[in-house]
Design a protein around this motif. Structure first.
Motif, PDB file in Angstrom:
ATOM      1  N   GLU A   1       0.854  -1.190   0.000  1.00 41.69           N
ATOM      2  CA  GLU A   1       0.000   0.000   0.000  1.00 41.69           C
ATOM      3  C   GLU A   1       0.890   1.241   0.000  1.00 41.69           C
ATOM      4  N   ASN A   2       0.569   2.189  -0.896  1.00 36.12           N
ATOM      5  CA  ASN A   2       1.272   3.475  -0.944  1.00 36.12           C
ATOM      6  C   ASN A   2       2.797   3.305  -0.959  1.00 36.12           C
ATOM      7  N   PRO A   3       3.348   2.689  -1.991  1.00 37.14           N
ATOM      8  CA  PRO A   3       4.787   2.392  -1.987  1.00 37.14           C
ATOM      9  C   PRO A   3       5.706   3.603  -2.016  1.00 37.14           C
ATOM     10  N   THR A   4       5.283   4.720  -2.614  1.00 35.80           N
ATOM     11  CA  THR A   4       6.108   5.924  -2.669  1.00 35.80           C
ATOM     12  C   THR A   4       5.192   7.141  -2.532  1.00 35.80           C
ATOM     13  N   PRO A   5       5.758   8.317  -2.323  1.00 37.99           N
ATOM     14  CA  PRO A   5       4.907   9.516  -2.223  1.00 37.99           C
ATOM     15  C   PRO A   5       4.059   9.761  -3.471  1.00 37.99           C
ATOM     16  N   SER A   6       4.510   9.316  -4.621  1.00 37.00           N
ATOM     17  CA  SER A   6       3.747   9.548  -5.854  1.00 37.00           C
ATOM     18  C   SER A   6       2.856   8.365  -6.243  1.00 37.00           C
ATOM     19  N   LEU A   7       2.945   7.268  -5.527  1.00 34.43           N
ATOM     20  CA  LEU A   7       2.137   6.081  -5.827  1.00 34.43           C
ATOM     21  C   LEU A   7       1.250   5.748  -4.630  1.00 34.43           C
ATOM     22  N   TYR A   8      -0.021   6.193  -4.704  1.00 32.81           N
ATOM     23  CA  TYR A   8      -0.963   5.925  -3.623  1.00 32.81           C
ATOM     24  C   TYR A   8      -1.913   4.819  -4.020  1.00 32.81           C
ATOM     25  N   GLY A   9      -2.277   4.015  -3.068  1.00 27.69           N
ATOM     26  CA  GLY A   9      -3.184   2.908  -3.330  1.00 27.69           C
ATOM     27  C   GLY A   9      -2.432   1.593  -3.288  1.00 27.69           C
ATOM     28  N   THR A  10      -3.069   0.561  -3.810  1.00 32.80           N
ATOM     29  CA  THR A  10      -2.489  -0.774  -3.809  1.00 32.80           C
ATOM     30  C   THR A  10      -1.644  -0.976  -5.060  1.00 32.80           C
ATOM     31  N   TYR A  11      -0.411  -1.409  -4.863  1.00 32.29           N
ATOM     32  CA  TYR A  11       0.502  -1.713  -5.961  1.00 32.29           C
ATOM     33  C   TYR A  11       1.099  -3.097  -5.720  1.00 32.29           C
ATOM     34  N   TYR A  12       1.759  -3.601  -6.760  1.00 27.32           N
ATOM     35  CA  TYR A  12       2.343  -4.936  -6.702  1.00 27.32           C
ATOM     36  C   TYR A  12       3.793  -4.864  -7.139  1.00 27.32           C
ATOM     37  N   ARG A  13       4.662  -5.353  -6.275  1.00 33.21           N
ATOM     38  CA  ARG A  13       6.095  -5.380  -6.562  1.00 33.21           C
ATOM     39  C   ARG A  13       6.444  -6.756  -7.120  1.00 33.21           C
ATOM     40  N   VAL A  14       7.168  -6.771  -8.222  1.00 28.94           N
ATOM     41  CA  VAL A  14       7.673  -8.025  -8.784  1.00 28.94           C
ATOM     42  C   VAL A  14       9.113  -8.144  -8.319  1.00 28.94           C
ATOM     43  N   ARG A  15       9.382  -9.230  -7.602  1.00 36.16           N
ATOM     44  CA  ARG A  15      10.681  -9.417  -6.968  1.00 36.16           C
ATOM     45  C   ARG A  15      11.231 -10.809  -7.263  1.00 36.16           C
ATOM     46  N   ILE A  16      12.538 -10.915  -7.178  1.00 39.75           N
ATOM     47  CA  ILE A  16      13.234 -12.188  -7.363  1.00 39.75           C
ATOM     48  C   ILE A  16      14.154 -12.383  -6.165  1.00 39.75           C
ATOM     49  N   GLY A  17      14.155 -13.577  -5.635  1.00 40.01           N
ATOM     50  CA  GLY A  17      15.069 -13.830  -4.522  1.00 40.01           C
ATOM     51  C   GLY A  17      14.571 -14.962  -3.661  1.00 40.01           C
ATOM     52  N   GLY A  18      15.366 -15.259  -2.679  1.00 34.73           N
ATOM     53  CA  GLY A  18      16.320 -14.403  -2.026  1.00 34.73           C
ATOM     54  C   GLY A  18      17.773 -14.676  -2.387  1.00 34.73           C
ATOM     55  N   PHE A  19      18.537 -13.739  -1.885  1.00 31.59           N
ATOM     56  CA  PHE A  19      19.980 -13.747  -2.048  1.00 31.59           C
ATOM     57  C   PHE A  19      20.604 -13.593  -0.669  1.00 31.59           C
ATOM     58  N   THR A  20      21.735 -14.239  -0.446  1.00 32.36           N
ATOM     59  CA  THR A  20      22.376 -14.179   0.861  1.00 32.36           C
ATOM     60  C   THR A  20      23.124 -12.875   1.081  1.00 32.36           C
ATOM     61  N   GLY A  21      23.442 -12.185   0.012  1.00 38.92           N
ATOM     62  CA  GLY A  21      24.180 -10.933   0.155  1.00 38.92           C
ATOM     63  C   GLY A  21      23.856  -9.957  -0.946  1.00 38.92           C
ATOM     64  N   ILE A  22      24.150  -8.701  -0.691  1.00 36.94           N
ATOM     65  CA  ILE A  22      23.901  -7.637  -1.663  1.00 36.94           C
ATOM     66  C   ILE A  22      24.705  -7.879  -2.929  1.00 36.94           C
ATOM     67  N   SER A  23      25.960  -8.302  -2.791  1.00 39.23           N
ATOM     68  CA  SER A  23      26.811  -8.496  -3.969  1.00 39.23           C
ATOM     69  C   SER A  23      26.258  -9.597  -4.878  1.00 39.23           C
ATOM     70  N   ARG A  24      25.694 -10.659  -4.301  1.00 41.05           N
ATOM     71  CA  ARG A  24      25.100 -11.724  -5.124  1.00 41.05           C
ATOM     72  C   ARG A  24      23.870 -11.205  -5.857  1.00 41.05           C
ATOM     73  N   ALA A  25      23.057 -10.436  -5.170  1.00 40.22           N
ATOM     74  CA  ALA A  25      21.855  -9.882  -5.796  1.00 40.22           C
ATOM     75  C   ALA A  25      22.234  -8.925  -6.924  1.00 40.22           C
ATOM     76  N   LYS A  26      23.209  -8.073  -6.673  1.00 40.50           N
ATOM     77  CA  LYS A  26      23.656  -7.118  -7.684  1.00 40.50           C
ATOM     78  C   LYS A  26      24.253  -7.853  -8.885  1.00 40.50           C
ATOM     79  N   SER A  27      25.056  -8.871  -8.624  1.00 43.14           N
ATOM     80  CA  SER A  27      25.666  -9.646  -9.698  1.00 43.14           C
ATOM     81  C   SER A  27      24.590 -10.310 -10.563  1.00 43.14           C
ATOM     82  N   PHE A  28      23.577 -10.891  -9.908  1.00 47.13           N
ATOM     83  CA  PHE A  28      22.471 -11.490 -10.652  1.00 47.13           C
ATOM     84  C   PHE A  28      21.778 -10.441 -11.518  1.00 47.13           C
ATOM     85  N   GLY A  29      21.502  -9.277 -10.936  1.00 42.99           N
ATOM     86  CA  GLY A  29      20.843  -8.208 -11.697  1.00 42.99           C
ATOM     87  C   GLY A  29      21.647  -7.793 -12.914  1.00 42.99           C
TER      88      GLY A  29
END
Length: 124
Positions: A51-79
């Motif tokens: 709900e309300n993910p950012t100041p410009s996005l009010y209401g219900t939204y849906y985030r598309v996510r992939i994971g998990g990753f054990t560390g930031i570097s692994r997630a960044k490398s995958f991206g």
């Protein structure tokens, strides 16, 4: 770019604290379609309602996510190696922010760790 079984093990962890987010959309149908497309590539994609993910996005939204990753570097490398090559924008976030909107202090709890630079982000 599909990831081989060996590579998947290098990137993904069922209990990983970090995720890569590729989209925030108003349409649940569109979010499900994107997640299905990413899942077909062998990625552990999912949809998180917020709900309300950012100041410009009010209401219900849906985030598309992939994971998990054990560390930031692994997630960044995958991206960088998988998502950018396929034309997706992405950023790294904490899985605990899946459903956190403005009520949690803004875009998640403020723990967004990496966003692909504009030069790396193809237009949608």
């Amino acid at each position: 770019h599909q990831i081989s079984g060996a590579k998947k093990g290098e990137y993904f962890s069922e209990n990983g604290r970090f995720v890569v987010q590729v989209s925030t959309v108003k349409s649940r149908t569109l979010a499900d379609e994107v997640a299905t497309k990413l899942s077909a590539k062998g990625y552990p994609a999912y949809v998180a309602q917020v709900e309300n993910p950012t100041p410009s996005l009010y209401g219900t939204y849906y985030r598309v996510r992939i994971g998990g990753f054990t560390g930031i570097s692994r997630a960044k490398s995958f991206g960088e190696n998988s998502l950018s090559a396929d034309g997706y924008e992405y950023w790294v976030d904490n899985r605990s922010n899946d459903n956190v909107g403005l009520q949690g202090g803004g875009m998640g709890s403020g723990d967004t760790y990496y966003s692909a630079p504009a030069a790396e982000r193809p237009s949608a």
